[in-house]
Design a protein around this motif. Structure first.
Motif, PDB file in Angstrom:
ATOM      1  N   ASP A  38       0.845  -1.199   0.000  1.00  0.00           N
ATOM      2  CA  ASP A  38       0.000   0.000   0.000  1.00  0.00           C
ATOM      3  C   ASP A  38       0.884   1.255   0.000  1.00  0.00           C
ATOM      4  O   ASP A  38       0.988   1.959   1.008  1.00  0.00           O
ATOM      5  CB  ASP A  38      -0.924  -0.013   1.217  1.00  0.00           C
ATOM      6  N   PRO A  39       1.558   1.561  -1.123  1.00  0.00           N
ATOM      7  CA  PRO A  39       2.507   2.686  -1.131  1.00  0.00           C
ATOM      8  C   PRO A  39       1.860   4.041  -0.900  1.00  0.00           C
ATOM      9  O   PRO A  39       2.530   4.970  -0.466  1.00  0.00           O
ATOM     10  CB  PRO A  39       3.130   2.598  -2.532  1.00  0.00           C
ATOM     11  N   ASP A  40       0.578   4.172  -1.207  1.00  0.00           N
ATOM     12  CA  ASP A  40      -0.091   5.461  -1.037  1.00  0.00           C
ATOM     13  C   ASP A  40      -0.871   5.556   0.268  1.00  0.00           C
ATOM     14  O   ASP A  40      -1.644   6.502   0.463  1.00  0.00           O
ATOM     15  CB  ASP A  40      -1.039   5.711  -2.222  1.00  0.00           C
ATOM     16  N   SER A  41      -0.704   4.560   1.124  1.00  0.00           N
ATOM     17  CA  SER A  41      -1.376   4.548   2.431  1.00  0.00           C
ATOM     18  C   SER A  41      -2.887   4.694   2.296  1.00  0.00           C
ATOM     19  O   SER A  41      -3.536   5.381   3.101  1.00  0.00           O
ATOM     20  CB  SER A  41      -0.807   5.664   3.324  1.00  0.00           C
ATOM     21  N   SER A  42      -3.448   4.039   1.307  1.00  0.00           N
ATOM     22  CA  SER A  42      -4.893   4.100   1.111  1.00  0.00           C
ATOM     23  C   SER A  42      -5.657   3.425   2.239  1.00  0.00           C
ATOM     24  O   SER A  42      -6.821   3.743   2.486  1.00  0.00           O
ATOM     25  CB  SER A  42      -5.267   3.449  -0.226  1.00  0.00           C
ATOM     26  N   LEU A  43      -4.987   2.476   2.920  1.00  0.00           N
ATOM     27  CA  LEU A  43      -5.640   1.742   4.004  1.00  0.00           C
ATOM     28  C   LEU A  43      -5.125   2.182   5.374  1.00  0.00           C
ATOM     29  O   LEU A  43      -5.258   1.462   6.362  1.00  0.00           O
ATOM     30  CB  LEU A  43      -5.417   0.241   3.825  1.00  0.00           C
ATOM     31  N   ALA A  44      -4.526   3.374   5.418  1.00  0.00           N
ATOM     32  CA  ALA A  44      -3.934   3.843   6.674  1.00  0.00           C
ATOM     33  C   ALA A  44      -4.972   3.962   7.785  1.00  0.00           C
ATOM     34  O   ALA A  44      -4.664   3.791   8.973  1.00  0.00           O
ATOM     35  CB  ALA A  44      -3.245   5.181   6.445  1.00  0.00           C
ATOM     36  N   ALA A  45      -6.216   4.265   7.421  1.00  0.00           N
ATOM     37  CA  ALA A  45      -7.257   4.452   8.435  1.00  0.00           C
ATOM     38  C   ALA A  45      -7.823   3.137   8.961  1.00  0.00           C
ATOM     39  O   ALA A  45      -8.666   3.145   9.864  1.00  0.00           O
ATOM     40  CB  ALA A  45      -8.389   5.307   7.857  1.00  0.00           C
ATOM     41  N   TRP A  46      -7.376   2.007   8.395  1.00  0.00           N
ATOM     42  CA  TRP A  46      -7.823   0.701   8.885  1.00  0.00           C
ATOM     43  C   TRP A  46      -7.036   0.380  10.163  1.00  0.00           C
ATOM     44  O   TRP A  46      -5.998  -0.299  10.121  1.00  0.00           O
ATOM     45  CB  TRP A  46      -7.605  -0.367   7.824  1.00  0.00           C
ATOM     46  N   ASP A  47      -7.520   0.820  11.279  1.00  0.00           N
ATOM     47  CA  ASP A  47      -6.810   0.750  12.555  1.00  0.00           C
ATOM     48  C   ASP A  47      -7.370  -0.399  13.394  1.00  0.00           C
ATOM     49  O   ASP A  47      -8.585  -0.445  13.679  1.00  0.00           O
ATOM     50  CB  ASP A  47      -6.968   2.081  13.302  1.00  0.00           C
ATOM     51  N   ASP A  48      -6.490  -1.317  13.820  1.00  0.00           N
ATOM     52  CA  ASP A  48      -6.968  -2.470  14.583  1.00  0.00           C
ATOM     53  C   ASP A  48      -7.389  -2.105  16.008  1.00  0.00           C
ATOM     54  O   ASP A  48      -7.837  -2.959  16.772  1.00  0.00           O
ATOM     55  CB  ASP A  48      -5.908  -3.565  14.605  1.00  0.00           C
ATOM     56  N   ARG A  49      -7.257  -0.829  16.393  1.00  0.00           N
ATOM     57  CA  ARG A  49      -7.723  -0.396  17.720  1.00  0.00           C
ATOM     58  C   ARG A  49      -9.177   0.061  17.703  1.00  0.00           C
ATOM     59  O   ARG A  49      -9.745   0.389  18.740  1.00  0.00           O
ATOM     60  CB  ARG A  49      -6.836   0.738  18.225  1.00  0.00           C
ATOM     61  N   ASP A  50      -9.771   0.088  16.491  1.00  0.00           N
ATOM     62  CA  ASP A  50     -11.180   0.480  16.397  1.00  0.00           C
ATOM     63  C   ASP A  50     -12.080  -0.664  16.853  1.00  0.00           C
ATOM     64  O   ASP A  50     -11.694  -1.840  16.858  1.00  0.00           O
ATOM     65  CB  ASP A  50     -11.534   0.863  14.953  1.00  0.00           C
ATOM     66  N   ASP A  51     -13.285  -0.312  17.199  1.00  0.00           N
ATOM     67  CA  ASP A  51     -14.259  -1.330  17.616  1.00  0.00           C
ATOM     68  C   ASP A  51     -14.821  -2.101  16.428  1.00  0.00           C
ATOM     69  O   ASP A  51     -15.102  -3.294  16.519  1.00  0.00           O
ATOM     70  CB  ASP A  51     -15.414  -0.672  18.384  1.00  0.00           C
ATOM     71  N   SER A  52     -15.005  -1.375  15.308  1.00  0.00           N
ATOM     72  CA  SER A  52     -15.666  -1.977  14.151  1.00  0.00           C
ATOM     73  C   SER A  52     -15.020  -1.457  12.875  1.00  0.00           C
ATOM     74  O   SER A  52     -14.553  -0.316  12.832  1.00  0.00           O
ATOM     75  CB  SER A  52     -17.156  -1.620  14.159  1.00  0.00           C
ATOM     76  N   PRO A  53     -14.976  -2.279  11.823  1.00  0.00           N
ATOM     77  CA  PRO A  53     -14.423  -1.804  10.542  1.00  0.00           C
ATOM     78  C   PRO A  53     -15.431  -1.013   9.713  1.00  0.00           C
ATOM     79  O   PRO A  53     -15.097  -0.555   8.612  1.00  0.00           O
ATOM     80  CB  PRO A  53     -14.036  -3.100   9.829  1.00  0.00           C
ATOM     81  N   CYS A  54     -16.650  -0.844  10.193  1.00  0.00           N
ATOM     82  CA  CYS A  54     -17.709  -0.278   9.350  1.00  0.00           C
ATOM     83  C   CYS A  54     -17.472   1.178   8.982  1.00  0.00           C
ATOM     84  O   CYS A  54     -18.070   1.682   8.024  1.00  0.00           O
ATOM     85  CB  CYS A  54     -19.062  -0.434  10.048  1.00  0.00           C
ATOM     86  N   ALA A  55     -16.621   1.887   9.747  1.00  0.00           N
ATOM     87  CA  ALA A  55     -16.312   3.282   9.422  1.00  0.00           C
ATOM     88  C   ALA A  55     -15.042   3.406   8.589  1.00  0.00           C
ATOM     89  O   ALA A  55     -14.653   4.517   8.230  1.00  0.00           O
ATOM     90  CB  ALA A  55     -16.174   4.094  10.714  1.00  0.00           C
ATOM     91  N   TRP A  56     -14.377   2.296   8.270  1.00  0.00           N
ATOM     92  CA  TRP A  56     -13.151   2.345   7.484  1.00  0.00           C
ATOM     93  C   TRP A  56     -13.469   2.724   6.032  1.00  0.00           C
ATOM     94  O   TRP A  56     -14.516   2.331   5.489  1.00  0.00           O
ATOM     95  CB  TRP A  56     -12.456   0.992   7.507  1.00  0.00           C
ATOM     96  N   PRO A  57     -12.575   3.452   5.383  1.00  0.00           N
ATOM     97  CA  PRO A  57     -12.788   3.809   3.974  1.00  0.00           C
ATOM     98  C   PRO A  57     -12.960   2.568   3.108  1.00  0.00           C
ATOM     99  O   PRO A  57     -12.173   1.622   3.190  1.00  0.00           O
ATOM    100  CB  PRO A  57     -11.513   4.567   3.611  1.00  0.00           C
ATOM    101  N   GLY A  58     -13.999   2.571   2.282  1.00  0.00           N
ATOM    102  CA  GLY A  58     -14.238   1.469   1.354  1.00  0.00           C
ATOM    103  C   GLY A  58     -15.033   0.317   1.922  1.00  0.00           C
ATOM    104  O   GLY A  58     -15.422  -0.584   1.177  1.00  0.00           O
ATOM    105  N   VAL A  59     -15.296   0.310   3.216  1.00  0.00           N
ATOM    106  CA  VAL A  59     -15.993  -0.801   3.845  1.00  0.00           C
ATOM    107  C   VAL A  59     -17.455  -0.430   4.077  1.00  0.00           C
ATOM    108  O   VAL A  59     -17.764   0.651   4.591  1.00  0.00           O
ATOM    109  CB  VAL A  59     -15.342  -1.172   5.195  1.00  0.00           C
ATOM    110  N   GLY A  60     -18.373  -1.304   3.674  1.00  0.00           N
ATOM    111  CA  GLY A  60     -19.797  -1.107   3.908  1.00  0.00           C
ATOM    112  C   GLY A  60     -20.359  -2.242   4.738  1.00  0.00           C
ATOM    113  O   GLY A  60     -19.974  -3.404   4.559  1.00  0.00           O
ATOM    114  N   CYS A  61     -21.259  -1.905   5.656  1.00  0.00           N
ATOM    115  CA  CYS A  61     -21.805  -2.912   6.566  1.00  0.00           C
ATOM    116  C   CYS A  61     -23.326  -2.885   6.558  1.00  0.00           C
ATOM    117  O   CYS A  61     -23.956  -1.869   6.218  1.00  0.00           O
ATOM    118  CB  CYS A  61     -21.315  -2.658   7.992  1.00  0.00           C
TER     119      CYS A  61
END
Length: 996
Positions: A38-61
């Motif tokens: 991920d050279p452009d850090s497109s997934l930088a906001a995917w933080d394993d300290r979050d409660d849920s991935p539903c607010a991550w960019p690109g993820v829909g729940c």
């Protein structure tokens, strides 16, 4: 290694401390993040300290259960194999990784049982299509466009249970279009276009796809007849079978396609007449059956359809155009050029239709031009060349301010041109040549501010040239030869700084040439022959560095031949039949200029036949004759002595170089002012100015002070190039022959001039004009790159585009360069650009398919069009892609491949950077920000030229036009308010002829 990494990630998950609050699905996604580059850090906001991935960019729940249902990550610059961990997301129905760098798609993807939508288009997937994709029970949408899949379409694809969309466009599939696709009864869209399939028929089984709405089989090597079974596709809205080898008639069953919106059958070998019953296609808006062999007439029932676009050009249609076409309420495009149509156009044509593009060129139409063509005020292109139209130009057309291209040449039109017609504000091409027009050229022409080409030759125009013609800052080509124009050239004409050609021969012009013509810096051809021009020939002509055609013969010019003309490098010089006198400049006393000065009784020059014998006052002096004889005898003795010494020296030097000049063969393509000996004597290592994949280049200064560049081709196999040329192997002879064959017949100001070739059995030399500023690549990417300010870069882009446009559109047959790059664009002393190095150029013989297959790839890394690298199919659009890369180089100042880009090239880097960081991070920081708007427009043209699909790239003629439009006041802005660029694409229309 991939399996070890996968198991390592599973161990991490198994051993994760219970303190982590992220859901199990979130942990899966975080592991996916770790598995991808991920050279452009497109997934930088995917933080394993979050409660849920539903607010991550690109993820829909799902809002109720919180379960992940969609993953949408287009153009994120992610790289690596397809992450199978995604298949553990039990409710994942939507997955899009469009336009990334996913490198493999394993068969394990069949474990993603819930997938309904899978989009992996524009990635780097290779190998066979996974047969297991058909095991996805809910899959309705599958898009694998723009990858490198090869081989056959798997037989398992016939087992899809719910598939509605199947798109495999632009891969390397090389089997045949399989019949079992007719078993996917749920299909609504089938797109297999632009694959190098083996020749094969359209499977009749496709007629079983009764739910099909879109069928695209463009350029799929299809042969044989169109099956009647396609008439069963009652829901079909779009049928595209273009650019194939189909033959036979258009089946009558196609008239049963009640819902069809557009039918595209162009560029095949279809024969026969248009089928009866077309009136049943009540939804048809576009019909394109151009470039076939259709015969018969255009049926009246066709014109009663709600057509918006009708393209039947380049067929063998005959008869008259139905009068009912004037009643078509939606028709905006009508292209019928190159047929055998006769009769008159309907008088009220355009009264009811919003006509925008009308091209009926190269037919046998007669009668007057309908006055109502622009009744709706939308007409942009009116092309009617090579017919038998008569009468005047209708007065209402003078009010058609939307017109941009007007070509009425080669007809029988007559009368005065309406005054308002001269001043149409948006017209950039106005061609009225080869008619019977009379009257003056109106002063209103000053209002045609965008005019680039004005062609008025071979008419009966009278009066003086309008003074306002000098305000046409964009005028490139002005020809009004063989008319009855009188008066002197207006002073303002000297201010046309963009003018490349001025042809006014065979008129009745008089007076002196205007002052200030040194501003014609781009003038390539000046022809004022057979007029009544007088006065002296201005020495300023000698400063026109790109002038190569000068004809001032048959006038009343007097005085001396300016010595400044010796600065020119002319293919054609004719000053015959004037009143010139005095002594010729030394350069013109050579035999090659024997016919350039005939009919000037007062002109003397080195005893040239036809000129004065020089010096009558000396004839009666016997003393001078005796003295001359003594000097001649002494000179002979001296010459013999010097000759003996020189022969000894020459023998020594020849032995040293192992060059036997007696075996050299000289082939010249222009009048030469030097011999092969001058060239051979200067091939020293001290004179080497460059070395590349094809050989060494020497700078040779001739005895007359001029310089030429000499390329000595390598002996034996071609060497590895610093410029990363792709084509290797023993191609010296082919490269030499290609260059000689191509450049030997080309005459254009933006193509490097090949003076001659010298050959022996073991060595081959090519002698070119010398370009003092070297190549664009060397200059742009060196420490001197700052010298290239934006106006200079723009001019270089314009010059190179015009050179390539000439190769593609004005050479018959067209020539494809195949190695367009910044190192093959050379710069003269004024930074004017020339396209060079035609060692791998190819003449494209037209077979009706628009491409030619090559045995190996030629070109340079970073410049090679995707389809050329994959399929070895070459056409003009391959050059367009390479030129687009050059434009991106000019805008960014970066090389086409750079370690900073990683595995990407310049094209991908620009697209990704634009999308994520905006245009300011793309533009070369050495460029002045005041030019930002124009730079953005050139950048947009570069993006169009480098479109992955050739059909979306403009032709080089269109590129020239787009570059010309940049300075126009009404040029559309391409930069958004957020600083990002929005590329636009279009399908480039056909053009029936050359404008140059």
């Amino acid at each position: 290694m991939i399996l070890l990494r996968f198991f390592f990630l599973l161990l991490l998950l198994a051993g994760a401390p219970p303190a982590l609050s992220l859901t199990q699905e979130g942990l899966y996604l975080h592991s996916v993040k770790l598995s991808l580059t991920d050279p452009d850090s497109s997934l930088a906001a995917w933080d394993d300290r979050d409660d849920s991935p539903c607010a991550w960019p690109g993820v829909g729940c799902d809002p109720a259960s919180g379960s992940v249902t969609s993953l949408d990550l287009p153009s994120a610059n992610l790289a690596g194999p397809f992450p199978l961990l995604l298949c553990r997301l039990s409710n994942l129905t939507f997955l899009s990784l469009y336009n990334n760098s996913i490198t493999s798609l394993p068969s394990g993807v069949s474990a993603c049982h819930s997938l309904v939508h899978l989009d992996l288009a524009q990635n780097l997937l290779t190998g066979d299509l996974p047969a297991s994709l058909a095991d996805l029970p809910n899959l309705a949408y599958l898009d694998l466009t723009g990858n490198n899949f090869s081989g056959d379409i798997p037989a398992s694809f016939g087992r899809f249970q719910r598939l509605e969309v199947l798109s495999l466009v632009y891969n390397l599939l090389d089997g045949t279009v399989p019949a079992f696709l007719g078993n996917i009864s749920t299909l609504k869209m089938l797109n297999l276009s632009y694959n190098p399939f083996a020749p094969g028929r359209i499977p009749p089984e496709l007629g079983n796809l009764t739910n099909l709405e879109v069928l695209w089989l463009t350029e799929c090597s299809l042969t044989g007849k169109i099956p009647e079974s396609l008439g069963r596709l009652k829901r079909l809205t779009d049928l595209d079978l273009a650019i194939n080898y189909l033959e036979g008639p258009i089946p009558s069953s196609l008239t049963e396609l009640e819902s069809v919106f557009q039918i595209e059958l162009y560029n095949n070998s279809l024969t026969g007449e248009l089928p009866p019953g077309l009136s049943k296609l009540t939804a048809l808006r576009l019909l394109d059956a151009s470039m076939n062999r259709l015969t018969g007439t255009i049926p009246d029932e066709l014109t009663r359809l709600p057509l918006e676009s009708l393209n039947l050009y380049e067929n063998q249609l005959s008869g008259e155009l139905p009068a009912s076409i004037a009643d078509s309420p939606n028709l905006y495009e009508l292209r019928l050029f190159k047929n055998k149509l006769t009769g008159e156009l309907p008088k009220n044509f355009g009264q009811n239709a919003p006509l925008r593009y009308v091209d009926v060129s190269t037919n046998n139409f007669s009668g007057e031009i309908p006055a109502s063509l622009c009744a709706k005020g939308e007409l942009e292109e009116l092309l009617m060349i090579e017919n038998s139209f008569s009468g005047p130009i209708p007065e209402p057309l003078g009010g058609c301010r939307s017109l941009t291209r007007v070509r009425l040449g080669n007809n029988g039109l007559s009368g005065d041109v309406p005054s308002s017609f001269w001043g149409l504000p948006r017209v950039y091409l106005l061609e009225l040549a080869d008619n019977k027009f009379s009257g003056p050229i109106g002063e209103e022409i000053a209002s045609a501010s965008g005019l680039s080409v004005l062609s008025l030759s071979r008419n009966e125009f009278t009066g003086s040239l309008p003074k306002g013609i000098g305000t046409l800052a964009s005028l490139l080509d002005f020809s009004a030869s063989e008319n009855k124009l009188t008066g002197s050239l207006p002073e303002s004409i000297a201010s046309l700084g963009q003018l490349g050609r001025l042809d006014l021969h065979r008129n009745e012009l008089s007076g002196e040439l205007p002052s200030g013509i040194q501003q014609w810096k781009k003038l390539n051809e000046l022809n004022l022959a057979s007029n009544q021009l007088s006065g002296s020939i201005p020495g300023e002509i000698g400063s026109l560095s790109v002038l190569n055609y000068l004809d001032l013969s048959g006038n009343w010019f007097s005085g001396k031949v300016p010595v400044e003309l010796q600065n020119l490098k002319l293919n054609q010089l004719n000053l015959s039949y004037n009143r010139l006198s005095g002594t010729l400049p030394p350069m013109f006393t050579k035999q090659m200029y024997q016919n350039s000065f005939l009919g000037n009784p007062g002109l003397c020059g080195g005893g040239m036949q036809g000129l004065c014998n020089g010096g009558g006052e000396e004839r009666n002096s016997g003393y001078l004759w005796l003295l001359r004889s003594i000097f001649v005898l002494a000179g002979l003795v001296f010459i013999v002595g010097v000759g003996w010494f020189y022969m000894k020296y020459k023998k020594f030097k020849s032995a040293k170089r192992a060059i036997d000049k007696s075996k050299w063969t000289l082939m010249s393509f222009h009048k030469l002012g030097f011999s092969e000996d001058e060239i051979l004597d200067s091939l020293d290592e001290d004179n080497v100015i460059g070395a590349g994949s094809s050989g060494k280049v020497y700078k040779v200064v001739l005895t007359n002070g001029e310089a030429v560049a000499v390329k000595k081709l390598w002996d034996g196999p071609r060497k590895e190039s610093e410029n990363h040329d792709v084509e290797k192997g023993p191609v010296q002879d082919d490269g030499f022959d290609a260059e000689v064959r191509t450049l030997g017949k080309i005459r254009h100001k933006n193509i490097v001039k090949l003076w001659c070739s010298c050959t022996t059995r073991d060595c081959k030399l090519l002698v070119y004009e010398y370009m003092p500023n070297g190549s664009l690549g060397d200059l742009l990417h060196s420490s001197k790159g700052g010298l290239l300010e934006w106006p200079t870069r723009y001019r270089i882009a314009m010059d190179a585009a015009e050179g390539l446009s000439y190769l593609h559109h004005d050479c018959v047959p067209p020539i494809v360069h195949r190695d367009v790059k910044s190192n093959n664009i050379l710069l003269d002393a004024d930074f004017g650009a020339r396209v060079a190095d035609f060692g791998v150029a190819k003449v494209v013989e037209r077979t009706g398919k628009g491409h030619e297959s090559m045995s190996m790839i030629a070109g340079s890394c970073g410049y090679i069009a995707p389809e050329y690298a994959y399929t070895l199919r070459v056409n003009e659009k391959s050059d367009t892609y390479s030129f687009g890369v050059v434009l991106l180089e000019l805008v960014t100042g970066r090389r086409p491949v750079d370690p900073e880009f990683g595995e990407k090239d310049l094209v991908k880097w620009v697209c990704i950077t634009l999308d994520q960081k905006g245009v300011d991070q793309v533009i070369d920081r050495k460029l002045d920000s005041c030019f930002k708007e124009d730079i953005c427009r050139v950048l947009n043209i570069g993006l169009q030229c480098t479109s992955p699909l050739p059909i979306n790239r403009p032709s080089m003629r269109r590129v020239v036009k787009l570059l010309q439009e940049i300075s126009a006041e009404n040029a559309p802005k391409k930069a958004n308010r957020d600083g990002k660029l929005t590329p636009y694409y279009y399908d480039d229309a056909s053009d029936p002829g050359s404008v140059a």
